[in-house]
Design a protein around this motif. Structure first.
Motif, PDB file in Angstrom:
ATOM      1  N   SER A 141       0.818  -1.219   0.000  1.00 37.20           N
ATOM      2  CA  SER A 141       0.000   0.000   0.000  1.00 37.20           C
ATOM      3  C   SER A 141       0.847   1.261   0.000  1.00 37.20           C
ATOM      4  CB  SER A 141      -0.939  -0.001   1.200  1.00 37.20           C
ATOM      5  OG  SER A 141      -0.207  -0.055   2.412  1.00 37.20           O
ATOM      6  N   CYS A 145       0.697   4.795  -4.513  1.00 43.70           N
ATOM      7  CA  CYS A 145       0.567   6.162  -5.040  1.00 43.70           C
ATOM      8  C   CYS A 145       1.741   6.577  -5.931  1.00 43.70           C
ATOM      9  CB  CYS A 145       0.378   7.142  -3.886  1.00 43.70           C
ATOM     10  SG  CYS A 145      -1.188   6.889  -3.000  1.00 43.70           S
ATOM     11  N   ALA A 148       1.201   4.697  -9.149  1.00 40.15           N
ATOM     12  CA  ALA A 148       0.037   5.206  -9.877  1.00 40.15           C
ATOM     13  C   ALA A 148       0.361   6.517 -10.582  1.00 40.15           C
ATOM     14  CB  ALA A 148      -1.130   5.394  -8.918  1.00 40.15           C
ATOM     15  N   GLU A 149       1.095   7.382  -9.929  1.00 37.64           N
ATOM     16  CA  GLU A 149       1.481   8.658 -10.554  1.00 37.64           C
ATOM     17  C   GLU A 149       2.495   8.445 -11.665  1.00 37.64           C
ATOM     18  OE1 GLU A 149       2.735  13.157  -9.144  1.00 37.64           O
ATOM     19  OE2 GLU A 149       2.899  11.477  -7.735  1.00 37.64           O
ATOM     20  N   LEU A 169      -8.365   3.745 -11.969  1.00 38.18           N
ATOM     21  CA  LEU A 169      -7.964   4.302 -10.676  1.00 38.18           C
ATOM     22  C   LEU A 169      -9.170   4.523  -9.777  1.00 38.18           C
ATOM     23  CD1 LEU A 169      -5.135   6.949 -11.308  1.00 38.18           C
ATOM     24  CD2 LEU A 169      -4.935   4.604 -10.496  1.00 38.18           C
ATOM     25  N   GLN A 179      -6.865   5.271   0.132  1.00 35.86           N
ATOM     26  CA  GLN A 179      -5.985   5.962  -0.808  1.00 35.86           C
ATOM     27  C   GLN A 179      -6.713   7.023  -1.637  1.00 35.86           C
ATOM     28  OE1 GLN A 179      -2.792   5.455  -0.825  1.00 35.86           O
ATOM     29  NE2 GLN A 179      -2.672   3.584   0.404  1.00 35.86           N
ATOM     30  N   ARG A 180      -7.996   7.269  -1.332  1.00 39.46           N
ATOM     31  CA  ARG A 180      -8.771   8.152  -2.210  1.00 39.46           C
ATOM     32  C   ARG A 180      -8.211   9.566  -2.261  1.00 39.46           C
ATOM     33  NH1 ARG A 180     -15.161   8.522  -1.496  1.00 39.46           N
ATOM     34  NH2 ARG A 180     -14.601   9.594   0.444  1.00 39.46           N
ATOM     35  N   ARG A 182      -5.168  10.635  -1.869  1.00 43.76           N
ATOM     36  CA  ARG A 182      -3.928  10.689  -2.648  1.00 43.76           C
ATOM     37  C   ARG A 182      -4.204  10.451  -4.127  1.00 43.76           C
ATOM     38  NH1 ARG A 182      -0.382  12.433  -4.684  1.00 43.76           N
ATOM     39  NH2 ARG A 182       1.819  11.807  -4.700  1.00 43.76           N
ATOM     40  N   PHE A 183      -5.120   9.537  -4.436  1.00 39.54           N
ATOM     41  CA  PHE A 183      -5.461   9.298  -5.840  1.00 39.54           C
ATOM     42  C   PHE A 183      -6.135  10.534  -6.444  1.00 39.54           C
ATOM     43  CE2 PHE A 183      -5.590   4.414  -6.526  1.00 39.54           C
ATOM     44  CZ  PHE A 183      -4.279   4.327  -6.103  1.00 39.54           C
ATOM     45  N   GLU A 185      -5.529  13.599  -5.603  1.00 45.40           N
ATOM     46  CA  GLU A 185      -4.446  14.553  -5.855  1.00 45.40           C
ATOM     47  C   GLU A 185      -3.740  14.230  -7.167  1.00 45.40           C
ATOM     48  OE1 GLU A 185      -1.901  14.458  -2.493  1.00 45.40           O
ATOM     49  OE2 GLU A 185      -3.316  15.466  -1.150  1.00 45.40           O
ATOM     50  N   ILE A 186      -3.512  12.949  -7.423  1.00 44.74           N
ATOM     51  CA  ILE A 186      -2.837  12.542  -8.656  1.00 44.74           C
ATOM     52  C   ILE A 186      -3.708  12.876  -9.865  1.00 44.74           C
ATOM     53  CG2 ILE A 186      -2.001  10.560  -9.967  1.00 44.74           C
ATOM     54  CD1 ILE A 186      -1.268   9.260  -7.279  1.00 44.74           C
TER      55      ILE A 186
END
Length: 583
Positions: A141, A145, A148-149, A169, A179-180, A182-183, A185-186
């Protein structure tokens, strides 16, 4: 060509490869590649590898890369994918160093577009594997992020690839809810990059040119383009439009349950979006559309719009926040109040009263020594003055309908602010000042024309090019303003914004609320010229324009003539809140 491969052959091949002999390894990889469509054969190989994961303990990682990168997994059956998942999970459970490699493979699979309306089996495989992986290996985990980025498609990639990746995503958040934030933000940082490369000015110019070009087509040619009528002509705007539609759909799926708003889920989503706003959106200059995700989420309940307005206000009054961010926060606040239909008029009056109290306190503490002060020191004051004028221009009709609406506005004592030595009308955008002056006179709130005339009489004329103004070069004495909730011009996703959006209404066809004094003949010419303001239907940000071609190349700021008629063309190519219309 080998038809079956035993694990002993794989071991020997990898040992020879590690010693520098590549013939057997090349034969092995060629055999695997050519037999990847043989389901039984391939499953047997993967089962053998799963039972001997110690082969990849300290070496032979190149063969893992081959399996992940050289095999077309999108063509494999569910049985093969399930076997490969079991092999990879077993491998990572024995040695977590392989987790990053396998996560990269999974996120790469998120970019493979779906060929049909049905979900791609590879996507289902990737999500099921990712869900199992974060449970078996909690360390995974922490890698999600950054990976993913890293694998987010670049803005020049095809729109289908970007849509597929964003959808996957968002789908992963069903089991990665932690993780929502941070996702988000990406995703929103990537959308903002598209947004700033597709300004409202550029989008409208492309659409205008496209319409002009289509006029030369025959009716048959026009008929063949009906299916793409919703496509944006600006390439980056078209991508942004599709991605915004995906984001709006996700917000709906989270917030709406069985036709009603799920308050608790919406509250959590709103808090995440508000965090992204404070971190990414507020510091971003000249974003035109991404902020409407928050605008739309606030419409689900008044608690969310109130919290957003309080957040902007707290940012503005905080002494630890830079002046630039304070101005931006008040621009977001006034633009939301002016444009959001769902904000009750009583809430508008309450927040405006709070702003007026701040202004009166500011004037009381600074007016005694502000006569020759540097105006740049008072930028927050001028920003909030313009915000109040802007709000009143858009919501004055609703205020007037209240039994005590105009009486409440009179209690603001706005005349004390306008006539103060800080002279806010000198630094506000001219169209806003002129329009407020007309409304204030009609409602008998305050008389502004003499101050506007004096400001113009004592201001040095400045000659500037309209094109320079489009680039944001305003005259030196004008406060640069940013209205983030100016009209939404993306075609597909407009369907989510339009029902809750307050457009500027033309009042030429409506009777005046208070009426005009029939004996006020000396003001008749001024009122006729004010029709220029009331016919400005599209509200746009300074520096963005959709119809500037008809304006002269150069204009000059001048004072009003003795007849008190303002210039037929305002001295600025664009002004926020309105579209120039030359009669």
């Amino acid at each position: 060509m080998l038809q079956t491969i035993s694990i002993d052959q794989v071991k020997e091949t990898l040992d020879q490869f590690n010693k520098g002999q590549k013939y057997l390894y090349n034969t092995l990889t060629t055999t695997v590649r050519e037999n990847q469509t043989n389901e039984i054969w391939f499953i047997h190989l993967l089962d053998e590898l799963r039972d001997n994961v110690d082969l990849f303990e300290n070496s032979n990682e190149q063969f893992l890369d081959f399996l992940q990168l050289q095999i077309d997994w999108s063509r494999q059956s569910k049985s093969v994918l399930d076997t490969f998942r079991a092999f990879q999970i077993n491998l990572i459970s024995c040695n977590t160093k392989h987790a990053q490699r396998y996560l990269s493979f999974l996120f790469t699979s998120f970019t493979i577009p779906e060929t049909t309306n049905n979900r791609l089996p590879l996507h289902d495989f990737a999500h099921e594997t990712l869900e199992q992986l974060v449970v078996i290996v909690p360390l995974a985990s922490t890698l999600l992020c950054p990976i993913a980025e890293q694998h987010f498609p670049f803005m020049t990639k095809e729109i289908t690839i970007q849509i597929t990746y964003v959808k996957n995503l968002l789908r992963s958040l069903s089991y990665l809810s932690i993780q929502r934030l941070r996702f988000f933000e990406i995703i929103l940082s990537k959308l903002i990059r598209l947004d700033v490369h597709a300004s409202r000015q550029d989008i409208l110019r492309e659409e205008k040119c496209s319409i002009e070009n289509e006029l030369v087509f025959s009716l048959e040619q026009l008929g063949t383009n009906d299916k793409t009528s919703d496509a944006m002509k600006h390439d980056q705007a078209d991508k942004l439009d599709c991605l915004m539609y995906v984001m709006f759909e996700y917000i709906n799926s989270v917030c709406i349950e069985n036709g009603t708003v799920n308050y608790e889920q919406t509250k959590l989503l709103f808090r995440d979006l508000l965090s992204v706003f404070n971190k990414i959106l507020l510091p971003t200059h000249d974003s035109s559309h991404v902020q409407f995700l928050l605008f739309y989420t606030c419409s689900f309940h008044t608690d969310f719009s109130d919290e957003f307005m309080n957040n902007c206000w707290k940012t503005f009054v905080s002494p630890s926040v830079s002046m630039t961010f304070r101005q931006a926060s008040i621009c977001y606040l006034c633009s939301l109040i002016a444009r959001a239909k769902y904000i009750p008029i009583r809430s508008v009056l309450n927040i405006t009263q709070l702003m007026m109290d701040w202004l009166h306190t500011y004037v009381s503490t600074t007016e005694t020594n502000s006569g020759n002060a540097n105006p740049n020191r008072h930028l927050p004051f001028y920003a909030i003055c313009q915000a109040i004028l802007y709000i009143f221009i858009y919501r004055h009709q609703e205020i007037a309908r209240l039994p005590d609406g105009i009486e409440t506005v009179l209690k603001w004592r706005i005349g004390r602010i306008i006539s103060s030595e800080l002279n806010p009308l000198k630094y506000c955008l001219p169209a806003i000042g002129l329009r407020f002056a007309q409304l204030a006179r009609n409602y008998q709130i305050v008389f502004c024309y003499s101050i506007i005339e004096t400001n113009n009489r004592y201001s040095l004329p400045e000659t500037f090019a309209t094109n320079d103004y489009q680039n944001g070069n305003l005259p030196s004495n004008i406060l640069y303003s940013y209205f983030p909730f100016d009209p939404y011009v993306l075609k597909r996703s407009l369907v989510f914004v339009q029902p809750i959006y307050n457009d500027y209404r033309d009042e030429n066809d409506e009777s005046n609320v208070c009426g005009k004094d029939p004996d006020d003949n000396d003001r008749q010419d001024f009122d006729d010229s004010d029709d220029v303001l009331t016919s400005m239907m599209m509200s746009t940000t300074p520096g963005s324009s959709d119809s500037l071609d008809h304006l002269p190349i150069t204009t000059m700021s001048t004072s009003f003539k003795s007849s008190r008629n303002p210039p037929s063309v305002l001295p600025f190519g664009r002004s926020p809140g309105f579209r120039n219309a030359i009669n």
